[in-house]
Write a protein that holds these residues in place. Structure first.
Motif, PDB file in Angstrom:
ATOM      1  N   GLY A  56       0.816  -1.212   0.000  1.00 24.16           N
ATOM      2  CA  GLY A  56       0.000   0.000   0.000  1.00 24.16           C
ATOM      3  C   GLY A  56       0.844   1.252   0.000  1.00 24.16           C
ATOM      4  N   ILE A  57       1.913   1.245   0.787  1.00 24.57           N
ATOM      5  CA  ILE A  57       2.841   2.386   0.788  1.00 24.57           C
ATOM      6  C   ILE A  57       3.490   2.529  -0.583  1.00 24.57           C
ATOM      7  N   GLY A  58       3.832   1.386  -1.194  1.00 21.85           N
ATOM      8  CA  GLY A  58       4.419   1.414  -2.533  1.00 21.85           C
ATOM      9  C   GLY A  58       3.503   2.078  -3.544  1.00 21.85           C
ATOM     10  N   VAL A  59       2.203   1.786  -3.463  1.00 22.00           N
ATOM     11  CA  VAL A  59       1.233   2.414  -4.361  1.00 22.00           C
ATOM     12  C   VAL A  59       1.244   3.932  -4.166  1.00 22.00           C
ATOM     13  N   ALA A  60       1.218   4.377  -2.901  1.00 18.11           N
ATOM     14  CA  ALA A  60       1.214   5.816  -2.612  1.00 18.11           C
ATOM     15  C   ALA A  60       2.496   6.473  -3.119  1.00 18.11           C
ATOM     16  N   VAL A  61       3.633   5.821  -2.907  1.00 19.53           N
ATOM     17  CA  VAL A  61       4.918   6.389  -3.321  1.00 19.53           C
ATOM     18  C   VAL A  61       4.995   6.491  -4.841  1.00 19.53           C
ATOM     19  N   ILE A  62       4.622   5.445  -5.556  1.00 18.97           N
ATOM     20  CA  ILE A  62       4.687   5.476  -7.024  1.00 18.97           C
ATOM     21  C   ILE A  62       3.712   6.494  -7.594  1.00 18.97           C
ATOM     22  N   SER A  63       2.539   6.604  -6.988  1.00 16.12           N
ATOM     23  CA  SER A  63       1.592   7.622  -7.476  1.00 16.12           C
ATOM     24  C   SER A  63       2.175   9.024  -7.292  1.00 16.12           C
ATOM     25  N   LEU A  64       2.915   9.240  -6.186  1.00 20.78           N
ATOM     26  CA  LEU A  64       3.579  10.525  -5.964  1.00 20.78           C
ATOM     27  C   LEU A  64       4.686  10.750  -6.995  1.00 20.78           C
ATOM     28  N   LEU A  65       5.500   9.707  -7.244  1.00 26.93           N
ATOM     29  CA  LEU A  65       6.569   9.815  -8.232  1.00 26.93           C
ATOM     30  C   LEU A  65       6.007  10.075  -9.628  1.00 26.93           C
ATOM     31  N   TRP A  85       8.854   7.496 -18.888  1.00 26.68           N
ATOM     32  CA  TRP A  85       8.697   6.657 -17.697  1.00 26.68           C
ATOM     33  C   TRP A  85       7.271   6.692 -17.139  1.00 26.68           C
ATOM     34  N   ASN A  86       6.442   7.572 -17.671  1.00 26.12           N
ATOM     35  CA  ASN A  86       5.107   7.727 -17.088  1.00 26.12           C
ATOM     36  C   ASN A  86       4.254   6.459 -17.201  1.00 26.12           C
ATOM     37  N   LEU A  87       4.208   5.849 -18.383  1.00 24.81           N
ATOM     38  CA  LEU A  87       3.386   4.640 -18.558  1.00 24.81           C
ATOM     39  C   LEU A  87       3.940   3.462 -17.763  1.00 24.81           C
ATOM     40  N   PRO A  88       5.276   3.198 -17.777  1.00 20.96           N
ATOM     41  CA  PRO A  88       5.792   2.110 -16.932  1.00 20.96           C
ATOM     42  C   PRO A  88       5.499   2.325 -15.449  1.00 20.96           C
ATOM     43  N   LEU A  89       5.607   3.575 -14.986  1.00 22.45           N
ATOM     44  CA  LEU A  89       5.287   3.861 -13.587  1.00 22.45           C
ATOM     45  C   LEU A  89       3.813   3.574 -13.298  1.00 22.45           C
ATOM     46  N   ALA A  90       2.939   3.974 -14.236  1.00 24.52           N
ATOM     47  CA  ALA A  90       1.502   3.718 -14.053  1.00 24.52           C
ATOM     48  C   ALA A  90       1.222   2.220 -14.054  1.00 24.52           C
ATOM     49  N   GLY A  91       1.909   1.473 -14.929  1.00 26.65           N
ATOM     50  CA  GLY A  91       1.731   0.026 -14.950  1.00 26.65           C
ATOM     51  C   GLY A  91       2.200  -0.630 -13.671  1.00 26.65           C
ATOM     52  N   GLY A  92       3.370  -0.222 -13.165  1.00 27.50           N
ATOM     53  CA  GLY A  92       3.868  -0.749 -11.893  1.00 27.50           C
ATOM     54  C   GLY A  92       2.942  -0.417 -10.745  1.00 27.50           C
ATOM     55  N   MET A  93       2.352   0.779 -10.791  1.00 26.64           N
ATOM     56  CA  MET A  93       1.412   1.190  -9.747  1.00 26.64           C
ATOM     57  C   MET A  93       0.194   0.270  -9.716  1.00 26.64           C
ATOM     58  N   VAL A  94      -0.315  -0.103 -10.894  1.00 29.50           N
ATOM     59  CA  VAL A  94      -1.481  -0.988 -10.967  1.00 29.50           C
ATOM     60  C   VAL A  94      -1.133  -2.386 -10.449  1.00 29.50           C
ATOM     61  N   LEU A  95       0.069  -2.869 -10.768  1.00 28.70           N
ATOM     62  CA  LEU A  95       0.490  -4.183 -10.270  1.00 28.70           C
ATOM     63  C   LEU A  95       0.556  -4.191  -8.745  1.00 28.70           C
ATOM     64  N   LEU A  96       1.185  -3.161  -8.171  1.00 28.73           N
ATOM     65  CA  LEU A  96       1.248  -3.066  -6.708  1.00 28.73           C
ATOM     66  C   LEU A  96      -0.144  -2.920  -6.112  1.00 28.73           C
ATOM     67  N   LEU A  97      -1.001  -2.169  -6.796  1.00 26.88           N
ATOM     68  CA  LEU A  97      -2.368  -1.977  -6.322  1.00 26.88           C
ATOM     69  C   LEU A  97      -3.112  -3.304  -6.264  1.00 26.88           C
ATOM     70  N   SER A  98      -2.922  -4.131  -7.281  1.00 26.05           N
ATOM     71  CA  SER A  98      -3.578  -5.437  -7.316  1.00 26.05           C
ATOM     72  C   SER A  98      -3.069  -6.340  -6.204  1.00 26.05           C
ATOM     73  N   ALA A  99      -1.731  -6.345  -6.003  1.00 24.93           N
ATOM     74  CA  ALA A  99      -1.150  -7.183  -4.952  1.00 24.93           C
ATOM     75  C   ALA A  99      -1.595  -6.712  -3.569  1.00 24.93           C
ATOM     76  N   ALA A 100      -1.624  -5.401  -3.363  1.00 24.92           N
ATOM     77  CA  ALA A 100      -2.066  -4.857  -2.066  1.00 24.92           C
ATOM     78  C   ALA A 100      -3.520  -5.227  -1.803  1.00 24.92           C
ATOM     79  N   GLY A 101      -4.345  -5.165  -2.858  1.00 28.31           N
ATOM     80  CA  GLY A 101      -5.745  -5.543  -2.710  1.00 28.31           C
ATOM     81  C   GLY A 101      -5.910  -7.012  -2.354  1.00 28.31           C
ATOM     82  N   HIS A 102      -5.060  -7.865  -2.965  1.00 24.33           N
ATOM     83  CA  HIS A 102      -5.124  -9.297  -2.652  1.00 24.33           C
ATOM     84  C   HIS A 102      -4.825  -9.559  -1.183  1.00 24.33           C
TER      85      HIS A 102
END
Length: 506
Positions: A114-123, A142-159
């Motif tokens: 969850g912290i990772g999602v917040a940090v990447i969204s800030l970056l 780097w914007n699209l790769p960052l957005a993609g990584g954010m979604v992956l972390l978001l999915s894992a955090a949700g799980h």
């Protein structure tokens, strides 16, 4: 552990002072626990960044296409809202985690993701702001790769968040067998259904009856990964020990046992368990738990070692029924009946119970509902898909009720002994394609009525003792239905294994 310490220091140095300054006056004038209050808003807040940040990724991806370039202007404000929601969710989640009762490993993964999602969204937000300048234009790639990584972390955090709330096997429990094999999820656990009991008198009361009920309805909040109220119910020793509020059981006294008291509270009550919105115990499951606790809540006794009250006997018989040969249960599956529709019948003293341990089909027994009549029979219609057995002997029904009973599409057993039905009523069953067992003992049925049953090709057993049906009519019926067994009575009948169960007390 070092990472957690850094996180704690970060919270103490930045977020907690801000919160203290913001709520200082409120805390000085209002009672209550503000940290817990804010923490409990986490389930509400956490859905905001999930939706918003997913939209950011979609906009970022589409905005790179010339046809959708105009979407670029919307990304930064949407991202800013998602970033704030992610940070707020982290703050509320941290405060909620301090209340305890969660598996440390799952909690750690959920927290850091969850912290990772917040940090990447800030970056990502910073990257988008800077990439507008010439010297930082290179950041744009780097914007699209960052957005993609954010979604992956978001999915894992949700799980991991879902695993904390519902248990790590919450999703796989409901997984179809074909998908289970495809994904390698293994076989279904015992938590998904009540087991079939070959001989209920020999069954272990806790292990074979009580534990499956707790597994279905209680383990999601009281297990190795989550201990709401400090209580674990997946271990008999810890169940006996209780939780933060003391012992969960008082052997011999169900209504003084915290576990049973909370089950019996109105669903709207805050302390009712399971919480509102989660699958609730059926009346039969609650009755079995009450019987177990009233019997001393033993963990190592068999059914035959305990006194079995009359009202509990058919419930135990239902657990054994699906292991019997020759039981008339429809082959097709059916959805579970609504509890409210069953309660209406139970208030009329009708016993409503499943025909088998893992079946949604129902048997309705009117042994204590002798006043049930033609006006009441309409109460069967909301359950018409689930009703498989009707034991309506000695009730006040007449031919008018057979019109409704004839509408039950999955009826396999029908007891009409000692009722006022006549040939007129029995003709309402002529269109039935599922009926296998029919008891007409002591009714006014004659040869004219029995002839209508020639169309019921599914019929296998018929009881006509003390009726006006002649041998000639029976022979004519059997000519149309060669496999039909007709019992004319006048002798000691052999008991079918599902008709009567005698419990011998030792």
């Amino acid at each position: 552990m070092g990472g957690e310490c850094v996180y704690d220091e970060f919270i103490k140095a930045t977020i907690q002072p801000l919160m203290t300054a913001h709520f200082f006056l409120l805390q000085a004038t209002a009672p209550g626990n503000w940290e817990l209050f804010i923490g409990r808003s986490h389930p509400l807040l956490v859905h905001l960044p999930i939706g918003i940040l997913l939209v950011v990724f979609i906009l970022e991806w589409l905005g790179r296409k010339p046809a959708y370039a105009y979407l670029q202007a919307a990304i930064s404000p949407v991202l800013f809202a998602g970033m704030l929601a992610a940070i707020a969710s982290c703050i509320a989640g941290y405060l909620l985690s301090s209340s305890g009762g969660y598996d440390e490993s799952l909690l750690s993964w959920h927290k850091w993701l969850g912290i990772g999602v917040a940090v990447i969204s800030l970056l990502l937000w910073i990257s988008r702001k800077l990439s507008g300048a010439t010297q930082f234009y290179f950041l744009k790639k780097w914007n699209l790769p960052l957005a993609g990584g954010m979604v992956l972390l978001l999915s894992a955090a949700g799980h991991y968040g879902g695993s904390l709330t519902h248990g790590s096997d919450y999703l796989t429990q409901a997984m179809p067998e074909s998908l289970r094999k495809l994904t390698g999820a293994g076989t279904a656990t015992a938590a998904t259904a009540m087991p079939v009991i070959a001989q209920v008198s020999e069954a272990q009361v806790y292990q074979d009856i009580v534990q499956p009920i707790l597994s279905q309805r209680c383990y999601s909040c009281h297990n190795t990964e989550k201990q709401k109220g400090g209580l674990r119910l997946d271990d008999s020793t810890l169940l006996a020990k209780g939780g933060e509020h003391g012992p969960a059981l008082k052997p011999g006294a169900p209504m003084q046992s915290e576990l049973f008291k909370r089950i019996m509270l109105a669903e709207e009550e805050e302390k009712h368990m399971p919480p509102k919105g989660k699958p609730q115990l059926s009346l039969h499951q609650a009755a079995l738990l009450e019987w177990w606790i009233a019997s001393g809540a033993p963990f190592n006794k068999q059914v035959k070692e305990l006194e079995v009250p009359v009202n509990i006997q058919p419930m135990l018989a239902a657990l054994e029924a699906s292991g019997k040969e020759g039981v008339d249960i429809p082959e097709t599956a059916v959805a579970a009946a609504a509890e409210k529709d069953m309660h209406v019948l139970e208030r009329k003293d009708v016993k409503v119970m499943p025909v088998g341990a893992s079946s949604n089909y129902l048997q309705l027994n009117f042994v204590n509902a002798a006043q049930f009549n033609d006006q009441d029979v309409a109460l069967l219609l909301p359950l018409k898909k689930q009703i498989a057995w009707l034991k309506m002997g000695n009730t006040q029904i007449t031919d008018a009720s057979l019109k409704t009973i004839g509408q039950l599409p999955n009826l396999t057993r029908l007891h009409l002994e000692h009722t006022a039905i006549t040939d007129t009523g029995i003709r309402e069953l002529a269109g039935n394609r599922t009926l296998r067992y029919l008891n007409l003992f002591g009714t006014k049925i004659t040869d004219d009525g029995i002839a209508a049953l020639q169309q019921v090709n599914s019929l296998q057993r018929l009881y006509v003792y003390k009726t006006a049906i002649s041998d000639k009519a029976i022979l004519a019926l059997k000519a149309h239905l060669p496999k039909l067994q007709v019992d004319t009575g006048g002798y000691v009948l052999q008991r079918l294994p599902t008709d009567t169960i005698i419990y011998h007390r030792k």
